[in-house]
Design a protein around this motif. Structure first.
Motif, PDB file in Angstrom:
ATOM      1  N   PRO A 155       0.808  -1.223   0.000  1.00 19.89           N
ATOM      2  CA  PRO A 155       0.000   0.000   0.000  1.00 19.89           C
ATOM      3  C   PRO A 155       0.842   1.274   0.000  1.00 19.89           C
ATOM      4  N   THR A 156       1.957   1.264   0.712  1.00 16.64           N
ATOM      5  CA  THR A 156       2.804   2.460   0.761  1.00 16.64           C
ATOM      6  C   THR A 156       3.402   2.758  -0.602  1.00 16.64           C
ATOM      7  N   LEU A 157       3.867   1.717  -1.284  1.00 13.15           N
ATOM      8  CA  LEU A 157       4.449   1.916  -2.616  1.00 13.15           C
ATOM      9  C   LEU A 157       3.388   2.340  -3.616  1.00 13.15           C
TER      10      LEU A 157
ATOM     11  N   ARG B 177       7.300  -4.200  -9.582  1.00  9.86           N
ATOM     12  CA  ARG B 177       6.940  -2.866  -9.107  1.00  9.86           C
ATOM     13  C   ARG B 177       5.712  -2.934  -8.195  1.00  9.86           C
ATOM     14  N   TYR B 178       5.802  -2.232  -7.088  1.00  9.46           N
ATOM     15  CA  TYR B 178       4.731  -2.101  -6.089  1.00  9.46           C
ATOM     16  C   TYR B 178       4.538  -3.365  -5.244  1.00  9.46           C
ATOM     17  N   TRP B 179       5.347  -4.397  -5.462  1.00 13.26           N
ATOM     18  CA  TRP B 179       5.219  -5.615  -4.655  1.00 13.26           C
ATOM     19  C   TRP B 179       5.925  -5.415  -3.316  1.00 13.26           C
ATOM     20  N   THR B 180       5.475  -6.117  -2.287  1.00 13.81           N
ATOM     21  CA  THR B 180       6.187  -6.127  -1.018  1.00 13.81           C
ATOM     22  C   THR B 180       7.471  -6.940  -1.171  1.00 13.81           C
ATOM     23  N   VAL B 181       8.437  -6.681  -0.292  1.00 10.81           N
ATOM     24  CA  VAL B 181       9.680  -7.446  -0.305  1.00 10.81           C
ATOM     25  C   VAL B 181       9.385  -8.924  -0.089  1.00 10.81           C
ATOM     26  N   GLU B 182       8.503  -9.217   0.852  1.00 12.52           N
ATOM     27  CA  GLU B 182       8.169 -10.610   1.157  1.00 12.52           C
ATOM     28  C   GLU B 182       7.576 -11.328  -0.050  1.00 12.52           C
ATOM     29  N   ALA B 183       6.735 -10.625  -0.803  1.00  9.00           N
ATOM     30  CA  ALA B 183       6.116 -11.232  -1.981  1.00  9.00           C
ATOM     31  C   ALA B 183       7.153 -11.483  -3.075  1.00  9.00           C
ATOM     32  N   ILE B 184       8.100 -10.570  -3.212  1.00  3.76           N
ATOM     33  CA  ILE B 184       9.154 -10.755  -4.214  1.00  3.76           C
ATOM     34  C   ILE B 184      10.013 -11.962  -3.854  1.00  3.76           C
TER      35      ILE B 184
ATOM     36  N   GLY C 177       4.744   5.620  -4.764  1.00  2.00           N
ATOM     37  CA  GLY C 177       5.621   5.288  -5.880  1.00  2.00           C
ATOM     38  C   GLY C 177       6.676   4.284  -5.469  1.00  2.00           C
ATOM     39  N   ASP C 178       7.275   3.641  -6.451  1.00  2.70           N
ATOM     40  CA  ASP C 178       8.264   2.598  -6.208  1.00  2.70           C
ATOM     41  C   ASP C 178       9.565   2.972  -6.921  1.00  2.70           C
ATOM     42  N   ARG C 179      10.544   3.439  -6.146  1.00  5.73           N
ATOM     43  CA  ARG C 179      11.826   3.864  -6.713  1.00  5.73           C
ATOM     44  C   ARG C 179      12.931   2.838  -6.467  1.00  5.73           C
ATOM     45  N   ARG C 180      12.576   1.633  -6.092  1.00  3.06           N
ATOM     46  CA  ARG C 180      13.571   0.606  -5.806  1.00  3.06           C
ATOM     47  C   ARG C 180      14.212   0.076  -7.088  1.00  3.06           C
ATOM     48  N   ASN C 181      15.369  -0.535  -6.908  1.00  2.00           N
ATOM     49  CA  ASN C 181      16.058  -1.170  -8.026  1.00  2.00           C
ATOM     50  C   ASN C 181      15.548  -2.600  -8.173  1.00  2.00           C
TER      51      ASN C 181
END
Length: 213
Positions: free
Chosen positions: A32-34, A48-55, A38-42
């Motif tokens: 939800p935060t992303l 994009r927009y996924w949680t770290v846990e989901a990735i 927005g999602d500026r991660r590498n």
């Protein structure tokens, strides 16, 4: 920054994507935060927009049966680079042998998406590899090293890299089923440990890597 970069607007280029436009998608993998900010991660575009846990969970469904280990007796600054490369090739795990602490700056946050394990001693690491039935392959210049360019890799294995300078310990050399050398044609005797790890991982990928869809 060069004049060419300033004139081209390179410094204004944004990384990633901004806030989600329109109705938010449904699913537990969305952050939800992303979505809101927005999602500026590498990360790859499909994450994009996924949680770290989901990735991490998605990567776990398609990791390669290759493990990477690094000896860390003197706080090697190359470990971050090795971890980042291991993430790029989606290996099953990264193993730190020796000191638990390592400089994460070079990893560029990719360690969040990896399974990083610690082994306080070579003996502990070797026992783990034997329990997992994983052949240990050292990468270094020894008199008995064989060319990595023509080596036939087992599909499941763990490649071990020594720290910059000393290289692999004699304990790892003795435990390894084979040690592999990378052909060099210049004046220097050795290749940077982070670069050597990237070359070695790609040699394995060329033989066993899943096709990119």
């Amino acid at each position: 920054m060069t004049t060419e970069h300033r004139e081209s607007g390179w410094e204004d280029r944004e990384v990633g994507v901004g806030p989600w436009q329109g109705d938010w998608p449904e699913g537990d993998h969305w952050d939800p935060t992303l979505l809101a900010e927005g999602d500026r991660r590498n990360v790859a575009d499909h994450y994009r927009y996924w949680t770290v846990e989901a990735i991490v969970a998605d990567l776990d469904t398609k990791r390669h049966p290759l493990h990477i280990a690094i000896e860390n007796w003197q706080h090697d600054f190359n470990i971050g680079t090795v971890v980042r490369t291991a993430n790029a090739f989606n290996v099953a795990g990264v193993h730190i042998i020796g000191r638990r602490r390592w400089n994460r700056r070079g990893a560029m946050v990719t360690d969040k998406y990896m399974h990083v394990h610690h082994h306080p001693t070579v003996e502990d690491f070797v026992n783990w590899a034997n329990a997992e039935s994983l052949p240990i392959l050292g990468v270094d210049l020894f008199p008995d090293s064989v060319p990595i360019e023509t080596f036939e890799f087992p599909e499941s294995c763990v490649m071990v890299f020594g720290q910059e300078g000393p290289g692999l310990s004699e304990e790892i050399h003795e435990a390894a089923e084979a040690t592999l050398s990378i052909a060099q044609y210049g004046s220097t005797r050795s290749i940077n440990a982070g670069s050597a790890a990237g070359i070695a991982m790609h040699c394995w990928i060329r033989q066993h890597g899943a096709a990119v869809r």
